[in-house]
Design a protein around this motif. Structure first.
Motif, PDB file in Angstrom:
ATOM      1  N   THR A   1      10.634   4.751 -33.675  1.00 51.59           N
ATOM      2  CA  THR A   1      11.033   5.853 -34.557  1.00 51.59           C
ATOM      3  C   THR A   1       9.914   6.868 -34.732  1.00 51.59           C
ATOM      4  N   ARG A   2       8.675   6.386 -34.592  1.00 54.24           N
ATOM      5  CA  ARG A   2       7.525   7.274 -34.668  1.00 54.24           C
ATOM      6  C   ARG A   2       6.586   6.970 -33.505  1.00 54.24           C
ATOM      7  N   PRO A   3       6.050   8.003 -32.861  1.00 61.05           N
ATOM      8  CA  PRO A   3       5.172   7.765 -31.709  1.00 61.05           C
ATOM      9  C   PRO A   3       3.862   7.107 -32.134  1.00 61.05           C
ATOM     10  N   SER A   4       3.425   6.182 -31.340  1.00 66.24           N
ATOM     11  CA  SER A   4       2.163   5.491 -31.620  1.00 66.24           C
ATOM     12  C   SER A   4       0.988   6.366 -31.187  1.00 66.24           C
ATOM     13  N   PRO A   5      -0.096   6.378 -31.974  1.00 69.30           N
ATOM     14  CA  PRO A   5      -1.261   7.205 -31.598  1.00 69.30           C
ATOM     15  C   PRO A   5      -2.124   6.591 -30.500  1.00 69.30           C
ATOM     16  N   VAL A   6      -1.752   5.418 -29.995  1.00 72.21           N
ATOM     17  CA  VAL A   6      -2.557   4.762 -28.955  1.00 72.21           C
ATOM     18  C   VAL A   6      -2.597   5.655 -27.719  1.00 72.21           C
ATOM     19  N   ALA A   7      -3.782   5.935 -27.223  1.00 72.60           N
ATOM     20  CA  ALA A   7      -3.951   6.894 -26.124  1.00 72.60           C
ATOM     21  C   ALA A   7      -3.317   6.418 -24.831  1.00 72.60           C
ATOM     22  N   SER A   8      -3.225   5.106 -24.645  1.00 75.34           N
ATOM     23  CA  SER A   8      -2.700   4.594 -23.373  1.00 75.34           C
ATOM     24  C   SER A   8      -1.179   4.647 -23.300  1.00 75.34           C
ATOM     25  N   LEU A   9      -0.526   5.020 -24.405  1.00 78.46           N
ATOM     26  CA  LEU A   9       0.936   5.090 -24.428  1.00 78.46           C
ATOM     27  C   LEU A   9       1.391   6.543 -24.274  1.00 78.46           C
ATOM     28  N   ALA A  10       2.430   6.745 -23.475  1.00 77.99           N
ATOM     29  CA  ALA A  10       3.048   8.064 -23.318  1.00 77.99           C
ATOM     30  C   ALA A  10       4.375   8.076 -24.061  1.00 77.99           C
ATOM     31  N   THR A  11       4.768   9.258 -24.486  1.00 79.46           N
ATOM     32  CA  THR A  11       5.938   9.396 -25.354  1.00 79.46           C
ATOM     33  C   THR A  11       6.891  10.444 -24.801  1.00 79.46           C
ATOM     34  N   ALA A  12       8.192  10.163 -24.928  1.00 85.01           N
ATOM     35  CA  ALA A  12       9.240  11.145 -24.605  1.00 85.01           C
ATOM     36  C   ALA A  12      10.183  11.216 -25.791  1.00 85.01           C
ATOM     37  N   GLU A  13      10.502  12.416 -26.196  1.00 83.19           N
ATOM     38  CA  GLU A  13      11.344  12.614 -27.368  1.00 83.19           C
ATOM     39  C   GLU A  13      12.818  12.471 -27.013  1.00 83.19           C
ATOM     40  N   LEU A  14      13.579  11.846 -27.897  1.00 82.64           N
ATOM     41  CA  LEU A  14      15.028  11.732 -27.741  1.00 82.64           C
ATOM     42  C   LEU A  14      15.698  12.719 -28.687  1.00 82.64           C
ATOM     43  N   ARG A  15      16.631  13.473 -28.164  1.00 82.74           N
ATOM     44  CA  ARG A  15      17.314  14.482 -28.981  1.00 82.74           C
ATOM     45  C   ARG A  15      18.818  14.234 -28.980  1.00 82.74           C
ATOM     46  N   SER A  16      19.428  14.580 -30.111  1.00 79.75           N
ATOM     47  CA  SER A  16      20.862  14.381 -30.274  1.00 79.75           C
ATOM     48  C   SER A  16      21.634  15.549 -29.692  1.00 79.75           C
ATOM     49  N   VAL A  17      22.944  15.523 -29.931  1.00 80.90           N
ATOM     50  CA  VAL A  17      23.819  16.600 -29.450  1.00 80.90           C
ATOM     51  C   VAL A  17      23.346  17.950 -29.967  1.00 80.90           C
ATOM     52  N   LYS A  18      22.916  17.998 -31.216  1.00 80.27           N
ATOM     53  CA  LYS A  18      22.500  19.253 -31.824  1.00 80.27           C
ATOM     54  C   LYS A  18      21.002  19.482 -31.689  1.00 80.27           C
ATOM     55  N   ARG A  19      20.414  18.831 -30.683  1.00 75.35           N
ATOM     56  CA  ARG A  19      19.007  19.030 -30.346  1.00 75.35           C
ATOM     57  C   ARG A  19      18.064  18.619 -31.471  1.00 75.35           C
ATOM     58  N   GLN A  20      18.480  17.646 -32.267  1.00 76.62           N
ATOM     59  CA  GLN A  20      17.633  17.137 -33.341  1.00 76.62           C
ATOM     60  C   GLN A  20      16.963  15.849 -32.874  1.00 76.62           C
ATOM     61  N   ASN A  21      15.737  15.636 -33.354  1.00 78.46           N
ATOM     62  CA  ASN A  21      14.997  14.441 -32.972  1.00 78.46           C
ATOM     63  C   ASN A  21      15.644  13.207 -33.578  1.00 78.46           C
ATOM     64  N   ILE A  22      15.907  12.188 -32.720  1.00 74.20           N
ATOM     65  CA  ILE A  22      16.494  10.943 -33.220  1.00 74.20           C
ATOM     66  C   ILE A  22      15.657   9.719 -32.835  1.00 74.20           C
ATOM     67  N   GLY A  23      14.521   9.951 -32.225  1.00 76.30           N
ATOM     68  CA  GLY A  23      13.664   8.829 -31.864  1.00 76.30           C
ATOM     69  C   GLY A  23      12.764   9.165 -30.687  1.00 76.30           C
ATOM     70  N   TYR A  24      12.045   8.155 -30.212  1.00 78.13           N
ATOM     71  CA  TYR A  24      11.101   8.353 -29.114  1.00 78.13           C
ATOM     72  C   TYR A  24      11.160   7.142 -28.180  1.00 78.13           C
ATOM     73  N   LEU A  25      10.858   7.408 -26.928  1.00 78.01           N
ATOM     74  CA  LEU A  25      10.634   6.348 -25.953  1.00 78.01           C
ATOM     75  C   LEU A  25       9.143   6.333 -25.616  1.00 78.01           C
ATOM     76  N   GLN A  26       8.564   5.149 -25.593  1.00 76.02           N
ATOM     77  CA  GLN A  26       7.152   5.027 -25.254  1.00 76.02           C
ATOM     78  C   GLN A  26       6.995   4.014 -24.125  1.00 76.02           C
ATOM     79  N   TRP A  27       5.957   4.213 -23.323  1.00 74.59           N
ATOM     80  CA  TRP A  27       5.676   3.297 -22.229  1.00 74.59           C
ATOM     81  C   TRP A  27       4.175   3.316 -21.934  1.00 74.59           C
ATOM     82  N   GLN A  28       3.753   2.313 -21.205  1.00 75.31           N
ATOM     83  CA  GLN A  28       2.355   2.210 -20.819  1.00 75.31           C
ATOM     84  C   GLN A  28       2.100   3.213 -19.695  1.00 75.31           C
ATOM     85  N   ALA A  29       1.355   4.269 -20.019  1.00 74.08           N
ATOM     86  CA  ALA A  29       1.180   5.371 -19.079  1.00 74.08           C
ATOM     87  C   ALA A  29       0.156   5.028 -18.005  1.00 74.08           C
TER      88      ALA A  29
END
Length: 764
Positions: free
Chosen positions: A239-267
């Motif tokens: 629900t909130r992006p982690s500040p860990v530098a080794s993680l990358a984040t992609a924002e998830l947006r709803s139909v109305k282009r509103q933020n509904i969450g994030y995807l994170q992975w080991q970059a």
């Protein structure tokens, strides 16, 4: 003296050595800083690439659930079950909700009926509280888009019915929409599709469809599949992006282009890894510099690199378009020549595609050139997204692009690329608060089939583009030799039309307009006619569009207006009606030209009626409205031609007080067979009467039509039943015969009155 000399030598040494050491230290620091910057840039580039892979994997997932849903929504039984006023919940539960769940894992489903309300819902856990106003409000835009695609998939047939063509569309134009939506604390993939029949249908009206919305939870299993496709490690949702530098984040947006969450992975951060390995070496080198020569050499190297970078930027600027960042015309010509030279030694050929934005001038006219520039940038970005790695996209001129495709093994492969180009423009371009739907026309020429010379290939691609625009825009055409013949013929015809206008070799026919209440001819419509010295009579349907395309319409329109006003003195009691195109209205001196012609012809402004079609309002051009109001204020009558067709809107009548409404002939021809046409016809007449406007019915062919229109208050009638278009002398004979018939009818009526008078006296 010696001390002075040594001191002087020391100062000279310091003056040389210290600056050189400073230069060396500075150079090392610059190198170290550059490495840090380079590592950060490399990391950012890697993360950006991974993010694009993730976006592509999510898109593949969304495309997959649309395809999985297709078997349910393109189904006759589902179509009729969903269209029923009383939905069969049991059938829908087993054959739609449960089947999609068990087959594809769609844990939830909604059926939005034709009335826009929820008629059925399915939940794997049998919950009913998940369908709330927040969700429905979120899906309202989605359902509206799907319904709009469905409605626009009907094509009107000549009979007035609508044929459904939705199943003929490519994958990019399916009657579906997809994306992400938030429900509670969970995120779902959704697919919304119109429920349609399996076979093509024909109907009298276009009704909104029922829309099935299926949901699949974005759980860890779904994320694992996406991670496998995109090659990412430890993909998870937060629900909130982690500040860990080794993680990358992609924002998830709803139909109305509103933020509904994030995807994170080991970059994967190759820059950081590289920097961690190189840093110790750089530190050792920085501490172990043993001579000024190395420093000087390093300094020279850095200077040379900067000079080379500046030169590369200068070359790039000279070869690229400043607005879009794409290669410009000259660079494209060089790339094309290189590709054609190379293709002569290989089996695969090349192709040139000219791409033109349809009606781009309207965007500049309505929203301004700044918005036009934004559209150019957006289109350029989308074109770059689909052009193959071996291809080139360039901006040739204002709204024209060119694409070079190499290693073309077939025309089908090129058509695949062109389909992807068109798919990119399905999504609207958002400029501030406006969503613009832009379409493209494309013309393609292939080498060696259509030639190997760059200039020849470009010319033939341009001819193909001209063919695409001439056949309705929003499509593509491949060059064919017959197109070149058509272009040459059109060019020859336009030159001959120009000559006919200059030499006064055209003619004007006049079609009378009849007032049934007054039983007399009250107006005539001037119609351009052209008899070619070799080809004979040429239809106005051929040479008037030619005049529009070649810019001759202004000269042709002025010629017809001048000729009609010159002939008007022969019929002093008649109003002369002349058609004027939107292009003429945009001319800055059009009003002055009309007044000049009226003055030269000694015709009162009240005897001239200007006919315009609804297309005059298409571009919302302020000059047009201003010119129309000036003419009306001067006494010239303004008629709205073909009212009821095209994109009719009552706002036109509100914005501009027309004197006359000319009813489209389709309503007249269909009045005997269509109750709808009859209802619309009477409504238009009543509307004109309520607004104080005269109504003119075109295409009158029977006496029954005259009787009906007279009974319903239509002011004027025009058509073959009244008279065909006539020459000037033919019109004089026609009016003379009309006057004789009218006098004979009056005398006969008077004679009847005299015979009835004695009978009334005898009865008294």
């Amino acid at each position: 003296m010696k001390a002075v000399t040594e001191g002087s030598g020391g100062r000279i040494a310091n003056a040389i050595i210290i600056p050189m050491i400073a230069v060396v230290v500075l150079a090392v620091a610059c190198v170290f800083g550059l490495m840090i910057w380079s590592s950060q840039t490399s990391d950012e580039s890697a993360v950006s690439s991974q993010r694009k892979l993730l976006e592509g994997a999510v898109k593949l997932k969304l495309d997959q659930i649309i395809r999985q849903q297709t078997g349910t929504v393109v189904w006759d039984q589902a179509y009729f079950k969903s269209a029923s006023d009383i939905p069969d919940h049991s059938w829908l539960y087993n054959n739609v909700g449960l089947w999609l769940d068990e087959t594809y894992g769609f844990s939830r489903a909604l059926l939005i009926g034709r009335n826009g309300k929820v008629t059925f819902s399915y939940d794997r856990e049998l919950s009913r509280t998940w369908v709330d106003d927040s969700l429905l409000n979120e899906l309202n835009t989605v359902v509206s888009r799907v319904r709009a695609k469905y409605i626009t998939s009907f094509k009107r047939t000549p009979s007035g019915l609508y044929r459904f063509l939705g199943h003929q569309q490519s994958d990019g134009n399916r009657l579906a929409d997809t994306g992400l939506v938030s429900m509670g604390n969970e995120i779902y993939f959704y697919a919304a599709s119109a429920i349609t029949q399996e076979a093509h249908t024909i109907s009298a009206i276009r009704r909104p469809p029922a829309v099935l919305v299926s949901f699949e939870k974005m759980n860890q299993a779904a994320l694992s599949k996406i991670a496998t496709i995109s090659g990412l490690n430890n993909l998870h949702m937060v629900t909130r992006p982690s500040p860990v530098a080794s993680l990358a984040t992609a924002e998830l947006r709803s139909v109305k282009r509103q933020n509904i969450g994030y995807l994170q992975w080991q970059a994967n951060r190759p820059g950081t890894e590289m920097l961690s390995q190189v840093t110790p070496v750089l530190l050792i080198l920085a501490l172990a510099i043993i001579g000024l020569t190395i420093g000087v050499m390093d300094f020279i190297r850095q200077t040379t690199k900067k000079l080379a970078s500046s030169q590369a930027k200068a070359v790039h600027t000279a070869q690229h378009d400043a607005l879009s960042g794409l290669p410009n015309r000259s660079q494209f010509a060089q790339l094309l020549e290189t590709a054609l030279t190379k293709s002569q030694t290989e089996t695969d050929g090349s192709a040139v595609v000219y791409i033109d934005l349809d009606r781009f001038k309207d965007i500049n006219d309505t929203l301004g050139h700044a918005a036009g520039d934004e559209v150019i940038r957006a289109v350029a970005a989308r074109l770059q997204a689909v052009v193959p790695e071996t291809g080139v996209i360039a901006r040739i001129s204002g709204d024209e692009f060119a694409m070079l495709l190499t290693n073309c093994d077939s025309q089908e492969w090129i058509e695949h690329i062109l389909t992807r180009v068109q798919d990119q423009l399905v999504r609207p371009i958002r400029i501030e608060n406006n969503e613009l739907h832009v379409s493209l026309s494309m013309g393609a020429a292939m080498s060696p089939r259509d030639g190997t010379d760059p200039g020849e290939l470009l010319r033939k691609a341009d001819i193909a583009l001209y063919d695409a625009k001439g056949n309705g825009r929003g499509r593509w055409s491949f060059f064919d030799p017959s197109m070149q013949e058509h272009v040459l013929a059109q060019d020859k015809m336009s030159r001959e039309l120009r000559k006919a206008i200059d030499e006064d070799a055209l003619d004007v026919a006049y079609q009378p307009q009849y007032d049934a209440n007054a039983n007399r001819i009250v107006a005539i419509e001037a119609l351009a006619r052209w008899t070619h010295p070799d080809l004979g009579p040429i239809s106005p349907a051929s040479f008037i569009p030619l005049a529009e395309d070649t810019g001759l319409i202004n000269d042709l329109g002025i010629w017809v207006l001048r000729r009609a006003c010159r002939d008007a003195h022969r019929w002093p009691d008649l109003v002369v009606s002349v058609n004027v195109s939107p292009t003429q209205f945009k001319h800055p001196r059009f009003v002055e030209k009309v007044l000049e012609i009226l003055e030269d012809s000694h015709v009162a402004p009240g005897r001239l009626e200007i006919e315009v079609t609804e297309s005059v309002f298409a571009s919302q051009h302020k000059t047009i409205l201003t010119s129309m109001k000036r003419l009306k204020d001067l006494g010239v009558k303004i008629a709205l031609d073909d009212f009821g067709s095209g994109y009719s809107s009552l706002s036109y009548l509100r914005r501009f007080p027309f004197d006359t409404l000319k009813i489209d002939r389709d309503f007249i021809s269909n009045m005997d067979q269509s109750a709808e046409a009859l209802a619309i016809l009477t409504t238009i007449i009543s509307l004109g009467r309520a607004l104080g406007m005269a109504t003119v019915a075109e295409g009158i062919e029977t006496s029954d039509q005259v009787i009906f229109l007279t009974k319903n208050g239509c002011h004027r009638m025009q058509g073959y039943f009244i008279s065909r278009p006539l020459t000037g002398s033919g019109l004089e004979d026609y009016l003379e015969d009309w006057a004789i018939r009218r006098a004979m009818e009056a005398e006969s009526a008077a004679e009847g009155q005299r015979h009835r008078a004695p009978l009334r006296a005898a009865e008294a």
